[in-house]
Design a protein around this motif. Structure first.
Motif, PDB file in Angstrom:
ATOM      1  N   GLN A  68      84.587 -34.749  26.220  1.00 37.16           N
ATOM      2  CA  GLN A  68      85.866 -35.149  25.632  1.00 37.16           C
ATOM      3  C   GLN A  68      85.881 -34.963  24.122  1.00 37.16           C
ATOM      4  O   GLN A  68      86.909 -34.578  23.549  1.00 37.16           O
ATOM      5  CB  GLN A  68      86.157 -36.611  25.972  1.00 37.16           C
ATOM      6  CG  GLN A  68      86.403 -36.862  27.454  1.00 37.16           C
ATOM      7  CD  GLN A  68      86.526 -38.340  27.778  1.00 37.16           C
ATOM      8  OE1 GLN A  68      86.681 -39.162  26.872  1.00 37.16           O
ATOM      9  NE2 GLN A  68      86.438 -38.680  29.062  1.00 37.16           N
ATOM     10  N   VAL A  69      84.740 -35.248  23.476  1.00 35.51           N
ATOM     11  CA  VAL A  69      84.698 -35.092  22.014  1.00 35.51           C
ATOM     12  C   VAL A  69      84.385 -33.669  21.605  1.00 35.51           C
ATOM     13  O   VAL A  69      84.366 -33.356  20.418  1.00 35.51           O
ATOM     14  CB  VAL A  69      83.655 -36.064  21.408  1.00 35.51           C
ATOM     15  CG1 VAL A  69      84.017 -37.489  21.723  1.00 35.51           C
ATOM     16  CG2 VAL A  69      82.247 -35.756  21.926  1.00 35.51           C
ATOM     17  N   GLY A  70      84.116 -32.800  22.566  1.00 35.02           N
ATOM     18  CA  GLY A  70      83.835 -31.408  22.257  1.00 35.02           C
ATOM     19  C   GLY A  70      85.103 -30.602  22.052  1.00 35.02           C
ATOM     20  O   GLY A  70      86.220 -31.134  21.990  1.00 35.02           O
ATOM     21  N   PRO A  71      84.962 -29.282  22.002  1.00 33.09           N
ATOM     22  CA  PRO A  71      86.124 -28.416  21.708  1.00 33.09           C
ATOM     23  C   PRO A  71      86.936 -28.037  22.929  1.00 33.09           C
ATOM     24  O   PRO A  71      87.852 -27.227  22.820  1.00 33.09           O
ATOM     25  CB  PRO A  71      85.451 -27.193  21.081  1.00 33.09           C
ATOM     26  CG  PRO A  71      84.134 -27.102  21.786  1.00 33.09           C
ATOM     27  CD  PRO A  71      83.704 -28.516  22.056  1.00 33.09           C
ATOM     28  N   LEU A  72      86.620 -28.588  24.117  1.00 28.70           N
ATOM     29  CA  LEU A  72      87.267 -28.123  25.343  1.00 28.70           C
ATOM     30  C   LEU A  72      88.774 -28.300  25.294  1.00 28.70           C
ATOM     31  O   LEU A  72      89.533 -27.351  25.534  1.00 28.70           O
ATOM     32  CB  LEU A  72      86.674 -28.877  26.542  1.00 28.70           C
ATOM     33  CG  LEU A  72      87.335 -28.584  27.892  1.00 28.70           C
ATOM     34  CD1 LEU A  72      87.184 -27.102  28.239  1.00 28.70           C
ATOM     35  CD2 LEU A  72      86.740 -29.461  28.982  1.00 28.70           C
TER      36      LEU A  72
END
Length: 1782
Positions: A456-460
């Protein structure tokens, strides 16, 4: 070997190669023709000529350079490193022409050192090369080809600093534009060096296998391979394309070698990595040659995809991409589906094996280059590819590393996006691929991310949103202009519909759970928030490092030529850091997103209403935070359409407000949720309120917030509302009317009143912290210099807080009030820190004063905790700072500073402050002063006014001085520093009780000293004298009467000094001043002359302590050295006459500093006053003035002195009452006592300085008066509490001491001038009279004053009496007139007088008064040597020695004291182990106990030393029996310091010979006052020394019986400190012995520690050598045989054994042992038979002869030997004949 080998005589060759080189260079021409190797076969001169003049070219090499170059050729690493550094420095310093001479020899050395094994050497070589290049410049050109190969190799060194240094040297030699030309010039030579390294060299050819270890050889070879591969790459990248083409054949030759391709499989990762980097460079710069070798290249590169070493993988994938783009038929060389793709799938499934950040950015260009024959069938390929790729997210490394996970996600989305764009046609297979991408890959990935916080905190979410934005543009939903040709809107529109439908299903499924996970809801909200934001992808989120590719997706608005979905690989740029993704300028315009949000909000709302789901309510708040649109609120209202507004509150709202769906939703639902009592968390509801308010206008906002404020909600809700309103300027502006309004103000005021009332009740329950935080927030938040709430309400709240705090001060239940006070402090602190308005400060000044008074009082009084006190201090500091910064520069009446100053003054004057309370008060005022100083000029002005308010007036100072206790007078009066009389009160005044309260004068002085002399913010800042003076001047500027204040401070310090810290409170106070470092600053105040004048004036007017203060000030400031400074104070000495008490004390101070003429004038006036005693009523003052001048060494004519003496004799006849003979001193005034004291001092002065002027009548007057004064003193013991009576007795004893000194050693030539009968009268009459009075006096004093710690105890009298008693003659002790004192059952052989003396004085050893203890010791020490005589007489009457060990007790009185002391010492030293050091406080009870114990033993050892040998044995048996010595030795090793170094030794004495307590004599001076901390240590060492000297056998016996630890400690200490001194004394005593022996001579050898005894009788000659051990006397003395003549061997052995026995077991010196042995031998020659048990004539212990004879064999035995024989054998038979012994 070379270091230990003996060098041949005359061998002057240096022992090191370096020094040999220096010798050759220094001795020019000394070794002709020494030139080195032949240089004709090689142009590179390989050897450096050794001497000047050998060849013509050698003259170019400087001698120093020659030496350094020779060092560079050494093998030693350190030598080479230092030589390289030295070479670089020389190149930098020397002239260029000198440096150029080195160039012919440099290439070979450089080529060798640049590949050295040690990395430091390689780095230093490159740095030195840089200096060489900078110096020679173009002159390097002829040698460039021989250098360039290794130079380029060094630039690719695996050690970064070395490579950097080589590159720096290369840049220094060639500018960037010239560097390719230099490489072109040397390209053939460079390539030759590199090819040789790659194809020819091995580890054994590079290094000598015989001298270099295998590991080092291999490491060097690996490093050279790596550098060579990188060197070829660097060469190709640096040369122009035309030059590379010219090297085509050389490169082809390299690639044609099988050894080159084997490097791809090398075991070392760095070699493989360098190989693949070279392959990439070859593909880029020489594609033709690479195409030729494609059959080798493609399998080597493409089949190595499973190489996952971190050093290899980045270079490998770069090579893979270059190979795919360069070699056209690469896939024909390998089997992709069997050899390549399986390795790729395995690598992706493992998440790149921890290398995703390096691997995955290459996947998109990789799959874009795959031909159809490799990917067919496409659906299967892409399914397998994405399944493996997404499965990598489950790898351990991806789960633990956010960067790894982000790289995989970014790669997956990029590839998905590429796949969709690449399959955007209507064909069925492409539709299947698109469906697979959406349904099987993208949506499951999003679904998975909703459960994973890391995803969730990534770039997805940002990448997916960006992809959707791109699809919307291609579907025509975004306003981007004309679509490019070939764009299929239908395909992308269907694609978007499929995606949104799938996403709707996923979100609906998750939100419809009864208990959804919090992380799922947060993930869904985060996803929708990102999709709904205007810019979904920020620059900071998309940055990724790309090594070799730049990818750009063509967009509809793009005008670039690439076709749809094409991926452009721009391989000409080696590193392109960014993905060329266009930043979306808008937001997603698809209606699907809004629909999903509304659906999610409706579902969440339903769950909240139906099931009261807290989690769904939080989710709804998160949705509304991002999507607060009318449409969403309308849909929410539709959901609850059946509910109607029925509450009264809602109807009160304006109708306009109900038309707004956001307002309706807020009033209908959110307000109800806020009002629920069981709701704990409300922050998300507050967020929902403000999300709704964003759809309202300012009037609606104010009305709604006022409505919420009036509701009976929790204070936490209101706090959150205010915090949210102040979060940013926009919210603050929108909510400003509400914050300033009366609704909120009245609500907060009511809250403050409620809190204060509840706190004062002291219920004990903790108040609501949120409530106090709300008050603090309302008072502290200020914007644009305006309060957060209305100013009128701020003032009312502050008034309420002040009233509450004032009420809390007067209550006693502090514990329950502490929370209330703490919260008020926090609120006040935050208010003061943020307030900017003066009118608000005026309201808060009273609150600030209350806070200050609380912080300035001791915690024992206020019962406040430390944490609360810190809060008070912080609050007070903040308030003062705000006050000073925003107020005027004048302290007005009623202001805070004015009120604070008067409160502090009242505390000092009226309150009883202890040291701790005073420190708290001073610290509070000091913090206040520091805060004022920190502001600047305005603060300094305020501080000056504040100090002026604190300073007492002159009348107040006078009152404070009079209140000081008068006990200070005792010390200066008894020491003679002050001549003062006063009407002393009754006994109770002199009882200086231990008070816990300081006098007010000291308190005021401490505060003013701290403020005036302390540096800002510190207690003891060290600074120079100039800085100190400047600081004091600056701090006292503007303060009234500074000189008066300084004088009072000096007065207070002098009072403390004169009290001698007799009170613990005074000592603690003085220590406090010392810790503040203000005492020295007070003494050295800058205005010296003003202070001096003021002190003199006070001294003349008041006298007393002012005179001592003046004297101390003159001494500390060295004013006596300034000519005329003191004399100018008093002007004419006539001004001091007639003498008063104050003028006399002033005269006593200034007299030493007067000139000779002035002192003569004083003498004349004083003598005139004495002679005219009938008219002058200040006789005492005149005598005192005369003595002051005499003490200042003024010369007075003898006639005048005789006249004064005559006058005093006249007083004896006419005014006998002045002499106080037989007077009751308790009724005598201080003036009368002082006159007698001055007469005594005058008489002592005459005895000492002018005895010859005295005739018989004067001597009679003097001696008779002295006896009469002593008698008076003896009769007035009860009055000795009075200091003037003590002075009377002390001066009487001082006169006795002076007389004793005079008659014992009269000055030369004086004895003949004395009256003829004077000495006899002194010895026969006066001595007996003196000591008959003095001897009982210590006992009388101790009986009258039983408590030595009592302030009334006359310790000074004991000291003076003790000094007088040290002169008592021995005859007066043995024939004393003391009252008889005997002890029942006390066995003694002493005469009654001696026994009475012992019984009287011995118990006084235990009295806790050091002068008395030492006095008793000195008296008894005189009688100890005569006491053994009486035991000897008693033994003659006893029967023969029938006992085994006859023992005899030393004096019983002394042993009784010793026994008592032993018990006391056991308790004192119980916790100290033997060998540890016990620290005792001087003059404490423990100190006195141990002192008595050691003194008693010192007396006992003196008694033992004086006893004859026979008695010593009996005494030693007694000590052995009761174990007294055993206990003593254990105690001594607790009292002796581990290092008994004598204190006060300087560096010079320490360098010569260290002094110890054993080498320096012990001084037991009664008057000793300094160094008492070492006295017990020294005394313990001397007692131990006496014990081992006088009782060596017993000490040795004790030592051998101890456990190992104690034995080792004793042996180490004795051997180091005692044995050398004792051995030297034994040897010197032999040298100095006057004892003579018939037939025996004794000699000593100091160096050998030996004593040699020679015994000669007739023709018998015996020589014995006695050797003292190193640890003497603990170790046994060794007896060695010298020459012997006429003695049988057996007899000889017996005699040696006897001597050894005597020396080992007798408690005496070596001389005494030899005397005993000689007596034994003499008896043997006289015919006395020896005892056949001990084989000795004289017994070794009791020195008896064999007397017990056997009736059968007539053989005689020692009684002790026979007794031991019977007891040990259990038989009663003769040891010789075995018959029964009768």
């Amino acid at each position: 070997m070379g270091k230990n080998k003996q060098r041949t005589k005359g061998n002057v060759r240096p022992s090191s190669s370096g020094r040999a080189a220096e010798l050759l260079a220094r001795e020019s021409g000394a070794v002709p023709g020494f030139v080195g190797f032949d240089t004709t076969t090689n142009t590179e001169l390989g050897y450096v000529p050794a001497v000047h003049g050998a060849e013509e070219i050698d003259n170019l090499v400087d001698a120093d350079f020659r030496l350094v170059l020779r060092k560079l050729s050494k093998r030693d690493t350190v030598t080479k490193l230092k030589a390289a550094q030295e070479f670089g420095a020389m190149c930098q310093e020397r002239d260029s022409e000198v440096v150029k001479g080195v160039l012919p020899y440099w290439p070979r050395i450089y080529c060798k050192m640049s590949v050295d094994h040690d990395r430091r050497v390689r780095e230093a070589t490159q740095q030195a090369f840089e200096q060489l290049v900078l110096k020679v410049r173009r002159s390097l050109a002829p040698y460039l080809k021989s250098l360039m190969g290794h130079w380029l190799l060094s630039q690719c060194d695996t050690y970064g600093p070395a490579a950097s240094a080589a590159c720096q040297a290369f840049s220094a030699a060639f500018p960037p534009s010239k560097q390719p030309e230099a490489l072109i010039f040397c390209k053939e030579e460079v390539l030759t060096v590199l090819q040789d390294n790659l194809l020819k060299e091995t580890a054994d050819t590079l290094s000598d296998p015989q001298s270099v270890p295998e590991e080092e050889r291999e490491a060097k070879f690996i490093r050279l391979l790596t550098s060579s591969l990188l060197g070829v790459k660097r060469l190709l990248s640096s040369l122009p394309q035309t030059e590379i083409h010219a090297l085509k054949d050389r490169i082809a030759h390299l690639l044609n070698q099988a050894k080159f391709w084997k490097y791809s499989k090398h075991k070392t990762p760095q070699v493989r990595g360098a190989f693949f980097e070279l392959v990439s460079s070859l593909c880029e710069h020489s594609p033709g040659v690479v195409q030729t070798e494609s059959a080798r290249l493609c399998p080597v590169v493409l089949l190595a995809l499973d190489d996952t070493d971190p050093l290899v993988l980045p270079a490998l994938w770069e090579a893979v991409l270059h190979t795919l783009s360069t070699v056209t038929d690469c896939w024909s060389q390998v089997n992709a589906k069997k050899g390549v793709l399986p390795k790729l799938w395995s690598l992706l499934e493992a998440g790149g094996k921890g290398l995703a950040t390096a691997l995955h950015p290459n996947l998109l260009p990789f799959i874009s280059q795959l031909p159809s024959e490799v990917t067919s069938p496409d659906l299967t390929f892409y399914t397998t590819f994405y399944s493996a790729l997404i499965q990598g997210l489950s790898s351990e490394r991806a789960l633990s590393s956010p960067s790894e996970s982000s790289a995989i996600v970014a790669s997956a989305v990029e590839c998905l996006r590429y796949t969709v764009l690449h399959n955007a046609d209507e064909e069925e297979d492409q539709q299947q691929i698109r469906c697979m991408v959406i349904q099987q890959q993208l949506l499951p990935l999003i679904d998975r991310a909703l459960e994973s916080p890391s995803l969730q905190v990534g770039p997805l979410f940002s990448l997916v949103t960006d992809m959707l934005f791109s699809w919307e543009k291609r579907a025509g939903l975004q306003d981007v202009g004309v679509l490019s040709e070939g764009e299929n809107e239908v395909v992308f529109d269907r694609l978007l519909a499929d995606f949104w439908e799938g996403l709707r299903v996923i979100l609906s499924r998750r939100v419809k759970k009864d208990e959804p996970e919090t992380r799922e809801l947060e993930g869904m909200a985060s996803l929708l928030q990102v999709m709904g934001s205007s810019t979904s992808l920020g620059k900071n989120e998309i940055k990724k490092k790309k090594r070799s590719v730049k990818i750009c997706f063509s967009e509809p608005e793009s005008t670039s030529p690439p076709e749809e979905g094409e991926v452009i690989l721009k391989l000409h740029q080696p590193k392109v850091p960014e993905l060329g993704l266009k930043m979306p300028e808008g937001h997603l315009k698809s209606w699907h997103l809004t629909e999903i949000v509304c659906q999610q909000a409706q579902i969440s709302y339903s769950y909240v209403n139906e099931k009261s789901s807290e989690r769904h309510l939080v989710y709804l708040s998160l949705l509304l935070r991002s999507f607060h649109t009318p449409e969403v609120f309308t849909r929410l209202l539709v959901t609850s359409e059946e509910e109607k507004l029925t509450t009264k509150d809602e109807k009160e709202i304006d109708v306009k407000g109900t038309r707004n769906p956001a307002v309706r939703f807020l009033l209908e639902r959110v307000v109800l949720w806020l009002g629920q009592e069981d709701r704990r968390e409300t922050s998300y509801l507050v967020e929902m309120v403000f999300s709704s308010l964003q759809c309202c206008n300012s009037q609606e906002i104010t009305r709604i917030l006022n409505h919420i404020t009036t509701m009976d909600l929790k204070w936490t809700v209101l706090l959150q509302l205010i915090n949210k309103a102040c979060a940013d300027t926009v919210s603050l502006g929108a909510c400003g009317d509400w914050l300033k309004g009366s609704v909120l103000g009245e609500r907060l005021l009511g809250l403050a009143e409620e809190l204060c009332e509840a706190g004062l009740k002291g219920s004990g329950a903790l108040p609501n912290e949120d409530s106090w935080a709300l008050i603090s927030l309302a008072l502290s938040q200020h914007h644009d210099n305006e309060p957060l709430i209305g100013a009128v309400y701020v003032e009312k709240i502050i008034e309420k807080l002040h009233a509450t705090l004032s009420a809390a001060k007067g209550l006693s239940d502090r514990g329950n009030l502490e929370p209330l006070v703490g919260f008020i402090c926090d609120v006040a602190s935050t208010f003061f820190s943020s307030v900017k308005h003066c009118h608000l400060l005026a309201t808060a000044e009273e609150l600030l004063l209350t806070v200050f008074t609380l912080s300035a009082q001791d915690q024992t009084h206020t019962h406040l905790s430390d944490s609360l006190l810190r809060k008070l201090n912080l609050s007070c500091d903040a308030g003062v700072l705000s006050l000073v910064c925003h107020s005027g520069s004048e302290v007005k009446e009623g202001s805070f500073l004015h009120s604070a100053a008067f409160w502090v003054k009242a505390q000092l004057f009226t309150s009883s402050l202890g040291v701790q309370s005073l420190q708290v008060l001073v610290s509070a005022v000091q913090r206040l002063a520091d805060t004022l100083r920190s502001v600047g000029q305005r603060g300094s002005v305020l501080l000056s006014q504040f100090l002026s308010l604190l300073t007492p007036s002159q009348s107040e100072w006078s009152t404070l001085r009079k209140a000081l206790p008068p006990q200070w007078v005792r010390s200066p009066l008894l020491s003679g520093r002050l001549r003062v009389v006063c009407d002393y009160p009754i006994m109770e005044v002199w009882k200086l009780r231990g008070s816990s309260r300081l006098p007010a004068h000291l308190c005021v002085c401490a505060l003013l000293a701290r403020l005036l002399y302390s540096a800002p913010g510190t207690g003891a800042t060290v600074c120079s004298d100039d800085q100190q003076e400047a600081a004091v001047v600056s701090q006292t500027t503007g303060v009234k009467d500074v000189k008066h204040t300084v004088c009072e401070l000096l007065y207070a310090l002098q009072w403390c000094l004169e009290m001698d810290c007799s009170l613990g409170l005074v000592a603690e106070y003085h220590t406090m001043l010392m810790d503040w470092a203000v005492t020295d600053r007070i003494q050295h105040h800058p205005a010296v002359s003003e202070v001096l004048t003021m002190l003199y004036t006070r001294c003349v007017e008041e006298g007393g302590l002012w005179s001592l203060t003046l004297q101390h000030y003159i001494h500390n400031n060295s004013l006596a050295q300034t000519q005329g400074t003191v004399s100018s104070l008093c002007g004419s000495v006539d001004s001091l006459f007639p003498l008063s008490e104050s003028r006399l004390t002033t005269l006593q101070v200034v007299c030493p500093y007067l000139t000779t003429q002035e002192r003569d004038r004083v003498i004349a006036l004083a003598i005139a006053g004495v002679l005219n005693w009938q008219e002058d009523h200040s006789v005492w003052g005149c005598v005192s003035a005369l003595l002051c001048c005499l003490e200042a060494d003024s010369s007075v004519e003898e006639d005048l002195l005789l006249a004064v003496m005559t006058t005093m004799m006249e007083w004896r006849n006419s005014r006998e009452d002045w002499f106080l003979f037989s007077s009751d001193l308790s009724k005598t005034s201080a003036t009368q006592l002082s006159l007698s004291v001055e007469i005594m001092r005058f008489l002592s002065r005459l005895v000492t300085r002018s005895p010859t002027i005295l005739g018989s009548s004067q001597w009679d007057f003097l001696l008779c008066s002295m006896l009469a004064w002593l008698e008076t003193a003896s009769d007035n013991v009860g009055s000795m509490y009075n200091p003037w009576v003590q002075l009377f007795v002390c001066e009487s004893c001082e006169l006795v001491v002076r007389l004793n000194q005079f008659f014992r050693a009269p000055p030369s030539g004086v004895a003949d001038l004395l009256p003829s009968e004077l000495t006899a009268e002194w010895n026969d009459f006066f001595t007996e009279g003196i000591y008959s009075l003095l001897l009982p006096l210590p006992g009388k004093i101790t009986e009258a004053f039983t408590e030595p710690d009592d302030p009334l105890f006359p310790l000074a009298v004991l000291r003076s009496v003790g000094m007088a008693l040290t002169y008592v003659p021995l005859q007066q002790l043995t024939h004393n007139s003391l009252p008889a004192r005997f002890v029942v059952d006390q066995k003694t052989s002493l005469p009654d007088e001696l026994q009475t003396l012992l019984n009287t004085l011995s118990p006084l050893l235990l009295f806790k008064a050091r002068p008395l203890q030492l006095t008793v010791y000195h008296i008894l020490d005189k009688v100890m040597p005569v006491l053994p005589e009486y035991d000897g007489e008693g033994d003659n009457s006893k029967s023969d020695d029938d006992r085994e060990e006859p023992c005899l007790s030393p004096p019983a009185a002394l042993m009784s004291v010793l026994s008592t002391c032993e018990e006391l010492c056991e308790s004192v030293l119980a916790g100290v182990c033997v060998g540890e050091f016990a620290e005792l406080q001087p003059l404490s009870v423990e100190y006195s106990c141990v002192l008595a114990y050691l003194l008693a033993w010192k007396l006992l050892l003196a008694f033992f030393r004086a006893a004859p040998s026979q008695l010593r044995v009996q005494y030693s048996f007694y000590l052995k029996k009761n174990k007294s010595l055993h206990k003593l030795l254990l105690h001594l090793f607790r009292l002796m310091p581990e290092n008994p170094a004598y204190p006060g030794q300087g560096a010079e004495s320490a360098a010569k010979e260290t002094k110890t307590f054993f080498t320096e004599s012990l001084s037991l001076d009664i008057n000793k006052s300094c160094g008492l901390q070492y006295e017990l240590h020294h005394l313990a060492c001397w007692v131990y020394y006496s014990a081992v000297q006088d009782l060596p056998a017993m000490v040795r016996l004790w030592w051998t019986s101890q456990e190992k630890r104690i034995s080792h400690t004793v042996d180490k200490f004795t051997g180091r400190y005692v044995s050398p001194v004792l051995s030297a004394q034994e040897i010197s005593s032999v040298h100095a012995s006057t004892q003579t022996f018939d037939s025996m001579t004794v000699k000593a050898r100091s160096a050998a520690r030996e004593v040699m005894a020679t015994y000669s009788v007739d023709d018998i000659y015996i020589e014995l050598v006695i050797q003292l051990p190193q640890n003497y006397p603990l170790g046994s003395v060794t007896v060695e045989s010298g020459r012997r003549v006429g003695v049988a061997v057996q007899q000889w052995r017996n005699w040696m054994l006897q001597l050894s026995t005597y020396l080992t077991h007798q408690n005496g010196s070596i001389m005494e042992g030899l005397a005993l042995w000689k007596t034994n031998v003499d008896k043997r020659f006289e015919g006395v038979e020896d005892c056949t048990i001990c084989f000795s004539v004289i017994h070794g212990s009791n020195y008896s002869l064999p007397k017990k004879a056997c009736r059968t064999c007539k053989k005689r035995f020692h009684s002790a030997c026979l007794y031991k024989w019977f007891t040990s054998s259990n038989k009663s038979t003769c040891p010789l004949c075995r018959e029964t012994f009768f």
